[in-house]
Design a protein around this motif. Structure first.
Motif, PDB file in Angstrom:
ATOM      1  N   VAL A 133       4.765 -11.053   1.845  1.00 18.30           N
ATOM      2  CA  VAL A 133       3.435 -10.862   2.418  1.00 18.30           C
ATOM      3  C   VAL A 133       3.567  -9.861   3.556  1.00 18.30           C
ATOM      4  CG1 VAL A 133       1.634 -11.971   3.805  1.00 18.30           C
ATOM      5  CG2 VAL A 133       2.474 -13.090   1.730  1.00 18.30           C
ATOM      6  N   ARG A 134       2.776  -8.800   3.491  1.00 14.89           N
ATOM      7  CA  ARG A 134       2.870  -7.702   4.467  1.00 14.89           C
ATOM      8  C   ARG A 134       1.636  -7.699   5.362  1.00 14.89           C
ATOM      9  NH1 ARG A 134       4.895  -1.953   4.235  1.00 14.89           N
ATOM     10  NH2 ARG A 134       5.997  -2.651   2.368  1.00 14.89           N
ATOM     11  N   ARG A 135       1.872  -7.833   6.672  1.00 11.43           N
ATOM     12  CA  ARG A 135       0.777  -7.786   7.644  1.00 11.43           C
ATOM     13  C   ARG A 135       0.898  -6.507   8.467  1.00 11.43           C
ATOM     14  NH1 ARG A 135       0.776 -12.714  11.487  1.00 11.43           N
ATOM     15  NH2 ARG A 135       2.398 -11.520  12.547  1.00 11.43           N
ATOM     16  N   PRO A 136      -0.145  -5.677   8.488  1.00 11.28           N
ATOM     17  CA  PRO A 136      -0.041  -4.385   9.185  1.00 11.28           C
ATOM     18  C   PRO A 136      -0.057  -4.540  10.700  1.00 11.28           C
ATOM     19  CG  PRO A 136      -2.267  -4.714   8.410  1.00 11.28           C
ATOM     20  CD  PRO A 136      -1.459  -5.874   7.873  1.00 11.28           C
ATOM     21  N   ALA A 137       0.443  -3.524  11.375  1.00 14.49           N
ATOM     22  CA  ALA A 137       0.417  -3.528  12.834  1.00 14.49           C
ATOM     23  C   ALA A 137      -1.013  -3.423  13.347  1.00 14.49           C
ATOM     24  CB  ALA A 137       1.267  -2.375  13.364  1.00 14.49           C
ATOM     25  N   LEU A 138      -1.835  -2.607  12.677  1.00 16.72           N
ATOM     26  CA  LEU A 138      -3.247  -2.465  13.026  1.00 16.72           C
ATOM     27  C   LEU A 138      -4.062  -3.267  12.031  1.00 16.72           C
ATOM     28  CD1 LEU A 138      -5.467  -1.086  14.734  1.00 16.72           C
ATOM     29  CD2 LEU A 138      -5.436   0.794  13.085  1.00 16.72           C
ATOM     30  N   VAL A 139      -4.662  -4.358  12.506  1.00 15.62           N
ATOM     31  CA  VAL A 139      -5.326  -5.280  11.579  1.00 15.62           C
ATOM     32  C   VAL A 139      -6.736  -4.822  11.199  1.00 15.62           C
ATOM     33  CG1 VAL A 139      -3.998  -7.271  12.333  1.00 15.62           C
ATOM     34  CG2 VAL A 139      -6.151  -6.729  13.486  1.00 15.62           C
ATOM     35  N   GLU A 140      -7.282  -3.806  11.876  1.00 14.73           N
ATOM     36  CA  GLU A 140      -8.636  -3.325  11.561  1.00 14.73           C
ATOM     37  C   GLU A 140      -8.560  -2.346  10.391  1.00 14.73           C
ATOM     38  OE1 GLU A 140      -8.774  -2.430  15.625  1.00 14.73           O
ATOM     39  OE2 GLU A 140     -10.665  -3.465  15.954  1.00 14.73           O
ATOM     40  N   THR A 141      -8.162  -2.872   9.241  1.00 21.31           N
ATOM     41  CA  THR A 141      -7.839  -2.012   8.102  1.00 21.31           C
ATOM     42  C   THR A 141      -9.076  -1.420   7.438  1.00 21.31           C
ATOM     43  OG1 THR A 141      -7.745  -3.982   6.705  1.00 21.31           O
ATOM     44  CG2 THR A 141      -5.674  -3.181   7.600  1.00 21.31           C
ATOM     45  N   THR A 142     -10.249  -2.046   7.621  1.00 23.47           N
ATOM     46  CA  THR A 142     -11.467  -1.492   7.030  1.00 23.47           C
ATOM     47  C   THR A 142     -11.793  -0.141   7.656  1.00 23.47           C
ATOM     48  OG1 THR A 142     -12.283  -3.718   6.625  1.00 23.47           O
ATOM     49  CG2 THR A 142     -13.882  -1.950   6.540  1.00 23.47           C
ATOM     50  N   ALA A 143     -11.859  -0.105   8.988  1.00 27.71           N
ATOM     51  CA  ALA A 143     -12.102   1.158   9.686  1.00 27.71           C
ATOM     52  C   ALA A 143     -10.955   2.135   9.448  1.00 27.71           C
ATOM     53  CB  ALA A 143     -12.285   0.905  11.182  1.00 27.71           C
ATOM     54  N   LEU A 144      -9.739   1.627   9.407  1.00 29.42           N
ATOM     55  CA  LEU A 144      -8.581   2.487   9.179  1.00 29.42           C
ATOM     56  C   LEU A 144      -8.674   3.176   7.815  1.00 29.42           C
ATOM     57  CD1 LEU A 144      -5.837   3.456  10.269  1.00 29.42           C
ATOM     58  CD2 LEU A 144      -4.797   1.488   9.121  1.00 29.42           C
ATOM     59  N   GLY A 145      -9.128   2.433   6.794  1.00 29.88           N
ATOM     60  CA  GLY A 145      -9.270   3.027   5.472  1.00 29.88           C
ATOM     61  C   GLY A 145     -10.274   4.164   5.458  1.00 29.88           C
ATOM     62  N   ALA A 146     -11.423   3.964   6.119  1.00 31.06           N
ATOM     63  CA  ALA A 146     -12.424   5.037   6.199  1.00 31.06           C
ATOM     64  C   ALA A 146     -11.849   6.238   6.942  1.00 31.06           C
ATOM     65  CB  ALA A 146     -13.682   4.523   6.895  1.00 31.06           C
ATOM     66  N   ALA A 147     -11.092   5.969   8.007  1.00 33.25           N
ATOM     67  CA  ALA A 147     -10.459   7.060   8.759  1.00 33.25           C
ATOM     68  C   ALA A 147      -9.464   7.815   7.894  1.00 33.25           C
ATOM     69  CB  ALA A 147      -9.772   6.505  10.000  1.00 33.25           C
ATOM     70  N   GLY A 148      -8.679   7.083   7.093  1.00 30.12           N
ATOM     71  CA  GLY A 148      -7.692   7.732   6.234  1.00 30.12           C
ATOM     72  C   GLY A 148      -8.339   8.659   5.221  1.00 30.12           C
ATOM     73  N   ALA A 169       1.163   9.282   2.575  1.00 31.03           N
ATOM     74  CA  ALA A 169       2.305   8.621   3.211  1.00 31.03           C
ATOM     75  C   ALA A 169       2.285   8.833   4.723  1.00 31.03           C
ATOM     76  CB  ALA A 169       3.611   9.145   2.614  1.00 31.03           C
ATOM     77  N   GLU A 170       1.891  10.040   5.155  1.00 33.12           N
ATOM     78  CA  GLU A 170       1.805  10.326   6.597  1.00 33.12           C
ATOM     79  C   GLU A 170       0.727   9.467   7.243  1.00 33.12           C
ATOM     80  OE1 GLU A 170       0.574  14.075   9.464  1.00 33.12           O
ATOM     81  OE2 GLU A 170       1.388  14.488   7.448  1.00 33.12           O
ATOM     82  N   PHE A 171      -0.402   9.321   6.552  1.00 32.13           N
ATOM     83  CA  PHE A 171      -1.465   8.451   7.058  1.00 32.13           C
ATOM     84  C   PHE A 171      -0.971   7.016   7.193  1.00 32.13           C
ATOM     85  CE2 PHE A 171      -4.497   5.316   5.191  1.00 32.13           C
ATOM     86  CZ  PHE A 171      -5.217   5.047   6.345  1.00 32.13           C
ATOM     87  N   LEU A 172      -0.311   6.503   6.171  1.00 29.54           N
ATOM     88  CA  LEU A 172       0.142   5.118   6.197  1.00 29.54           C
ATOM     89  C   LEU A 172       1.168   4.895   7.300  1.00 29.54           C
ATOM     90  CD1 LEU A 172      -0.426   2.521   4.644  1.00 29.54           C
ATOM     91  CD2 LEU A 172       1.543   3.027   3.199  1.00 29.54           C
TER      92      LEU A 172
END
Length: 502
Positions: A430-445, A458-461
């Protein structure tokens, strides 16, 4: 040299969030505000689209101002993620809404859905859209508006009106009315989008009694959605990334290939499994939906909703007073060596995916004189893990894809005990990201790849920081008895039905 950044607007069901995300993954600025919910009748839920716009614009400006006070930066692009299915109808010339937005939670179109089912349309709709005929989705909301308001139908047929999900509404306002567009992830939640042809389908529009000119243009999720003028947010910036909230979270977690899955633990839980470049029909009560590939290209996922997750802990806290704060649940679960046969099925509103039993009811089983409040709290946490396991195994059965790990976000993902137990029950990391606001992060990516803030996915991730990985800590001999106990508890919940039947 100033930092490059993306402004991400996350427009949710109860509030709007804005984040200024630097190219190195740091949050430079943040804004958040709730807005009013309208409940004109039982089962009806509405929003004021202008209030959504004003709230979103305000938090965007707040985030930019906070970032300016922190360090020099340059906004290269804007990404949007949004509550899905909620639909807005507005005047093309004035830009003003002509009806309150009907929210995804709204149930007023149940009769229209029943009418379509009884006419034999459900299988055709499911085959084309990957969805079921349910009030949840956008199409029948528009059908209802036009049936109830013949003048609005006349205006729509005359080309005077435009409609869209919340992303389309925000794009319209951000670009000063220049762009009427959506992306495939949002389009796929409307009952009007053909998964196989990749566009609006005339037969589906006819079924919903909608004129074709009403709908937005569908553009790639990472692409050109026009330019946000300075009068909107105080900065002129390209709108370059759009995705519905759950698909944005999937993307923000780096789930871009078949076999990668994420679960968002909130009030309920949303589990999405990326299935690759072709849509996979479900035989286990799941939805087929559009997702994003590594550069935002159209891909597909299976989606399952678990109705009650964190809400079970909230009920134990607020309804029964068994703990004063939700975060104390981790310590209470750790205080026990095992569950001692106590199981909690939190079927307060029935069972969701993959069981789909609306009449099942919440059930506690296995209690003894030795049972304590810690047992109930642990059982509520365990139920989240068991429910996730059930949905994920159904997804694997539908897709033929073997999951390699589960990526997690949402409030309950902060609970280390739960994440370790989840890993053990699944037998997967189970992988938990350092930045938990992944919804906004996805739009930013999605916006950042389009505008060059990140050169590669890969650079974004990598900008998201180092995740924490929970490795399975139990073997099959420990796992199977726990799952067998859960299955027995499910049988009990189904036996004690809300409709009184056996």
């Amino acid at each position: 040299m100033s930092t490059t950044a993306i402004l991400a607007l996350d427009q949710g069901t109860t509030g709007s969030t804005a984040l200024v995300i630097a190219s190195d993954g740091r949050i430079l600025g943040r804004g958040y505000s709730e807005f009013r919910q309208y409940f004109p009748r039982s089962g009806w839920v509405e929003h004021d689209a202008n209030e959504i716009w004003e709230t979103t614009r305000r938090v965007g400006r707040e985030a930019l101002e906070e970032a300016r006070n922190r360090e020099p930066f340059r906004v290269e692009g804007l990404g949007i993620t949004n509550q899905r299915e909620t639909v807005v109808l507005w005047d093309r010339e004035t830009g003003e809404p002509v009806h309150r937005a009907i929210v995804w939670q709204d149930r007023r179109t149940a009769g229209i859905c029943r009418e379509l089912k009884e006419a034999g349309h459900e299988e055709k709709v499911r085959r084309r859209t990957g969805l079921v005929l349910d009030s949840y989705f956008s199409g029948t909301k528009l059908t209802w508006i036009f049936r109830e308001n013949p003048e609005l139908r006349r205006r729509a047929e005359a080309g005077e009106l435009a409609c869209g999900t919340i992303d389309s509404w925000l794009i319209h306002r951000l670009t000063g009315g220049e762009v009427h567009a959506t992306d495939p992830t949002n389009a796929s939640r409307t009952l009007l989008y053909d998964l196989h042809e990749g566009g609006w389908h005339s037969d589906l529009l006819g079924l919903m009694e909608l004129p074709e000119g009403l709908l937005p243009e569908i553009r790639p999720s990472s692409g050109d959605f026009g330019v946000c003028g300075g009068e909107a947010l105080g900065v002129e910036v390209p709108v370059a990334g759009v995705a519905g909230d759950q698909q944005a979270a999937l993307y923000g977690q780096g789930c871009w290939e078949a076999g990668l899955a994420k679960n968002t633990y909130g009030t309920g839980a949303f589990l999405l499994l990326h299935t690759g470049s072709d849509p996979v029909p479900s035989e286990h009560g799941l939805l087929t939906t559009v997702a994003c590939g590594p550069r935002g290209e159209r891909a597909f996922a299976l989606e399952g909703s678990i109705f009650i997750a964190g809400a079970a802990i909230q009920w134990l806290r607020d309804g029964l007073g068994l703990l004063s704060r939700a975060d104390l649940s981790e310590e209470m679960a750790r205080s026990l060596d095992g569950n001692d046969g106590v199981y909690f099925v939190p079927a307060f509103v029935g069972l969701g995916a993959p069981h789909w039993d609306p009449e099942a009811r919440g059930t506690l089983v296995g209690l003894s004189r030795g049972s304590t409040r810690a047992h109930l709290v642990r059982a509520a946490l365990e139920a989240m893990a068991y429910g996730t396991s059930d949905a994920l195994r159904a997804m694997e059965a539908d897709s033929g894809v073997v999951t390699s790990e589960l990526r997690v976000d949402g409030g309950a993902a902060a609970n280390d005990w739960l994440m370790q137990f989840q890993s053990g029950i699944l037998g997967l990391p189970v992988r938990r990201p350092a930045l938990v606001e992944t919804t906004a992060l996805g739009a930013a990516g999605l916006a950042g790849l389009q505008t060059g803030v990140w050169e590669t996915p890969a650079e974004f991730l990598a900008a998201g920081g180092e995740p924490r990985i929970f490795q399975p800590g139990m073997g099959e001999a420990d796992r199977e008895p726990l799952l067998a106990g859960w299955r027995r508890a499910l049988d009990a919940a189904r036996a004690f039905r809300g409709d009184g039947s056996a």
